[in-house]
Design a protein around this motif. Structure first.
Motif, PDB file in Angstrom:
ATOM      1  N   THR A 238       0.841  -1.198   0.000  1.00 16.14           N
ATOM      2  CA  THR A 238       0.000   0.000   0.000  1.00 16.14           C
ATOM      3  C   THR A 238       0.880   1.253   0.000  1.00 16.14           C
ATOM      4  O   THR A 238       1.950   1.265   0.605  1.00 16.14           O
ATOM      5  N   PHE A 239       0.405   2.281  -0.682  1.00 17.91           N
ATOM      6  CA  PHE A 239       1.124   3.552  -0.728  1.00 17.91           C
ATOM      7  C   PHE A 239       0.182   4.633  -1.238  1.00 17.91           C
ATOM      8  O   PHE A 239      -0.916   4.342  -1.730  1.00 17.91           O
ATOM      9  N   THR A 240       0.599   5.881  -1.115  1.00 19.97           N
ATOM     10  CA  THR A 240      -0.214   7.025  -1.556  1.00 19.97           C
ATOM     11  C   THR A 240       0.570   7.823  -2.586  1.00 19.97           C
ATOM     12  O   THR A 240       1.772   8.038  -2.417  1.00 19.97           O
ATOM     13  N   THR A 241      -0.127   8.233  -3.656  1.00 16.09           N
ATOM     14  CA  THR A 241       0.534   9.022  -4.692  1.00 16.09           C
ATOM     15  C   THR A 241      -0.190  10.346  -4.903  1.00 16.09           C
ATOM     16  O   THR A 241      -1.385  10.470  -4.653  1.00 16.09           O
ATOM     17  N   SER A 242       0.573  11.325  -5.355  1.00 13.22           N
ATOM     18  CA  SER A 242       0.029  12.617  -5.751  1.00 13.22           C
ATOM     19  C   SER A 242       0.402  12.829  -7.216  1.00 13.22           C
ATOM     20  O   SER A 242       1.583  12.892  -7.550  1.00 13.22           O
ATOM     21  N   THR A 243      -0.600  12.889  -8.079  1.00 10.20           N
ATOM     22  CA  THR A 243      -0.360  12.948  -9.520  1.00 10.20           C
ATOM     23  C   THR A 243      -0.977  14.212 -10.104  1.00 10.20           C
ATOM     24  O   THR A 243      -2.158  14.503  -9.896  1.00 10.20           O
ATOM     25  N   LYS A 244      -0.194  14.950 -10.855  1.00  7.80           N
ATOM     26  CA  LYS A 244      -0.673  16.173 -11.495  1.00  7.80           C
ATOM     27  C   LYS A 244      -1.351  15.810 -12.814  1.00  7.80           C
ATOM     28  O   LYS A 244      -0.745  15.234 -13.711  1.00  7.80           O
ATOM     29  N   ILE A 245      -2.658  16.110 -12.902  1.00  5.28           N
ATOM     30  CA  ILE A 245      -3.423  15.790 -14.103  1.00  5.28           C
ATOM     31  C   ILE A 245      -3.262  16.878 -15.161  1.00  5.28           C
ATOM     32  O   ILE A 245      -3.089  16.607 -16.340  1.00  5.28           O
ATOM     33  N   ASP A 246      -3.348  18.105 -14.725  1.00  5.07           N
ATOM     34  CA  ASP A 246      -3.119  19.243 -15.621  1.00  5.07           C
ATOM     35  C   ASP A 246      -2.586  20.401 -14.790  1.00  5.07           C
ATOM     36  O   ASP A 246      -2.185  20.205 -13.635  1.00  5.07           O
ATOM     37  N   ASP A 247      -2.554  21.598 -15.368  1.00  3.96           N
ATOM     38  CA  ASP A 247      -1.970  22.753 -14.673  1.00  3.96           C
ATOM     39  C   ASP A 247      -2.755  23.168 -13.438  1.00  3.96           C
ATOM     40  O   ASP A 247      -2.230  23.877 -12.573  1.00  3.96           O
ATOM     41  N   THR A 248      -4.016  22.735 -13.359  1.00  2.43           N
ATOM     42  CA  THR A 248      -4.867  23.195 -12.258  1.00  2.43           C
ATOM     43  C   THR A 248      -5.312  22.071 -11.324  1.00  2.43           C
ATOM     44  O   THR A 248      -5.924  22.344 -10.299  1.00  2.43           O
ATOM     45  N   GLN A 249      -5.026  20.837 -11.668  1.00  2.00           N
ATOM     46  CA  GLN A 249      -5.586  19.727 -10.900  1.00  2.00           C
ATOM     47  C   GLN A 249      -4.529  18.686 -10.531  1.00  2.00           C
ATOM     48  O   GLN A 249      -3.771  18.222 -11.372  1.00  2.00           O
ATOM     49  N   THR A 250      -4.508  18.322  -9.248  1.00  2.00           N
ATOM     50  CA  THR A 250      -3.660  17.253  -8.731  1.00  2.00           C
ATOM     51  C   THR A 250      -4.542  16.275  -7.962  1.00  2.00           C
ATOM     52  O   THR A 250      -5.401  16.698  -7.180  1.00  2.00           O
ATOM     53  N   ILE A 251      -4.359  14.991  -8.188  1.00  2.00           N
ATOM     54  CA  ILE A 251      -5.170  13.987  -7.500  1.00  2.00           C
ATOM     55  C   ILE A 251      -4.287  13.196  -6.539  1.00  2.00           C
ATOM     56  O   ILE A 251      -3.121  12.921  -6.822  1.00  2.00           O
ATOM     57  N   ILE A 252      -4.867  12.843  -5.394  1.00  2.00           N
ATOM     58  CA  ILE A 252      -4.169  12.062  -4.371  1.00  2.00           C
ATOM     59  C   ILE A 252      -4.905  10.734  -4.224  1.00  2.00           C
ATOM     60  O   ILE A 252      -6.117  10.725  -3.972  1.00  2.00           O
ATOM     61  N   ILE A 253      -4.189   9.634  -4.379  1.00  2.00           N
ATOM     62  CA  ILE A 253      -4.813   8.315  -4.396  1.00  2.00           C
ATOM     63  C   ILE A 253      -4.089   7.361  -3.447  1.00  2.00           C
ATOM     64  O   ILE A 253      -2.860   7.303  -3.434  1.00  2.00           O
ATOM     65  N   GLU A 254      -4.883   6.631  -2.650  1.00  2.00           N
ATOM     66  CA  GLU A 254      -4.346   5.552  -1.831  1.00  2.00           C
ATOM     67  C   GLU A 254      -4.431   4.257  -2.634  1.00  2.00           C
ATOM     68  O   GLU A 254      -5.511   3.857  -3.072  1.00  2.00           O
ATOM     69  N   TRP A 255      -3.294   3.594  -2.840  1.00  2.00           N
ATOM     70  CA  TRP A 255      -3.234   2.391  -3.675  1.00  2.00           C
ATOM     71  C   TRP A 255      -2.962   1.143  -2.834  1.00  2.00           C
ATOM     72  O   TRP A 255      -2.245   1.196  -1.837  1.00  2.00           O
ATOM     73  N   SER A 256      -3.538   0.025  -3.293  1.00  2.00           N
ATOM     74  CA  SER A 256      -3.200  -1.302  -2.769  1.00  2.00           C
ATOM     75  C   SER A 256      -2.876  -2.173  -3.970  1.00  2.00           C
ATOM     76  O   SER A 256      -3.695  -2.277  -4.896  1.00  2.00           O
TER      77      SER A 256
END
Length: 361
Positions: A238-256
């Motif tokens: 398990t881990f958490t990522t922060s991914t930039k989708i575009d210039d205005t949006q970043t998503i944070i996801i908990e993965w398993s």
């Protein structure tokens, strides 16, 4: 007392029969073709396919003889069930496992060959066996073919349950609001669900074939370590990522992430916690602003519970009242106000509590 041999995993074996819905079954004509083929391959007049329950062998298919069930203690198949091995008895009257068996003697059975039906976790569910009324031998090729027939039967018997599971999984895969994807062992995306595609704002054609680590941001040192260690472990990661989708949006996801049984694919499950994190940050910011306002107010400010017990008094208030921070936490609001006002507060508090109870708060 049971007189037949019991496999070490008998409890788990019975649970597997229940899991695959293979208990108390009627005969299945679709299996007759396998019993008939076994007869042809081994040149035997009779064959049967059966599930071995706790006390009874329940016959699923029977060719060349008429049987519905047999007491487990009277079967020769019990030995294949216990050992998980193919059992061949060239002359039943010369083998101690069958020479005094009442079913063998009553039926005039002189040859027996049984193949255990083993699921993918090693549990013996039942057997396919062939019999003859005269002593004989069969070749290694015939035994090998008999085993292949047994494997085919096992796949059919367990596949019904797996098909149901696959249907449930497909429904979950499609309608889930959480992100689901399947990777190969090199982390290339093989499948993704609609929620995954919507979150990353890409269609399936753009996603499939991409490297998962590149997509979510392989700059993360935790992911670099993951890519090295995951192929060597059966544990869920398990881990958490922060991914930039575009210039205005970043998503944070908990993965398993977890490897499948043969380590050929990686199953990924993700929860988008972006909104949760944003709300938490807003709350923390709001709390900081309130705390700053409370502590820096130029007049007396206090916080108390519904009974008037002091929770906190701001710095200006403590100076005015000439109390330390520790001392004010031991006080009640009525200790800080004139007696008449204290009585008024007591009545107000009781009325407020009564109103909240009526309102269901």
């Amino acid at each position: 007392m049971k007189k037949y041999p019991i496999p070490a995993n008998e409890e788990g074996r019975m649970k597997k029969l229940e899991y695959f819905d293979l208990l108390n079954l009627e005969k299945d004509p679709q299996l007759d073709i396998f019993a008939e083929t076994a007869c042809l391959v081994t040149d035997c007049p009779a064959a049967l396919i059966a599930m071995m329950e706790s006390e009874t062998q329940t016959i699923q298919s029977c060719v060349g003889m008429a049987l519905d069930f047999v007491d487990r203690k009277n079967t020769v198949c019990q030995y294949s069930i216990a050992s998980g091995e193919i059992l061949v008895i060239n002359d039943t009257l010369l083998d101690e496992r069958s020479s005094e068996n009442p079913l063998i003697l009553a039926g005039g059975i002189r040859f027996y060959a049984g193949v255990p039906l083993i699921d993918d976790e090693g549990f013996v569910l039942g057997t396919i066996c062939v019999i003859d009324y005269k002593p004989k031998t069969i070749t290694k090729d015939q035994i090998s073919t008999l085993k292949k027939i047994g494997d085919a039967i096992t796949k059919i018997l367990t596949g019904k349950r797996k098909n149901i599971q696959a249907e449930y999984f497909q429904q979950t895969f499609t309608i889930s609001n959480n992100l689901i994807c399947v990777l190969d062992k090199d982390f290339s995306l093989k499948e993704s669900n609609p929620a995954f595609e919507k979150t990353f704002q890409m269609d399936k054609g753009q996603i499939l074939g991409q490297n998962f680590l590149d997509l979510i941001g392989n700059h993360n040192s935790q992911l670099q370590l993951l890519s090295k260690n995951l192929p060597n472990t059966d544990e869920e990661v398990t881990f958490t990522t922060s991914t930039k989708i575009d210039d205005t949006q970043t998503i944070i996801i908990e993965w398993s992430l977890k490897l499948n049984q043969n380590h050929s694919e990686i199953f990924c499950f993700g929860i988008n916690i972006t909104q949760r994190i944003e709300e938490k940050l807003k709350l923390e910011s709001s709390e900081r602003r309130f705390r700053s306002f409370f502590e820096n107010a130029i007049g007396l400010m206090s916080m108390h519970d519904m009974e008037g017990n002091i929770i906190a008094v701001n710095e200006k208030g403590r100076e005015t009242l000439q109390y330390s921070a520790e001392e004010v936490e031991m006080l009640n609001l009525k200790d800080l106000v004139p007696k008449k006002t204290g009585l008024f507060w007591s009545n107000i508090s009781k009325e407020l509590i009564r109103t909240m109870k009526i309102s269901g708060l």
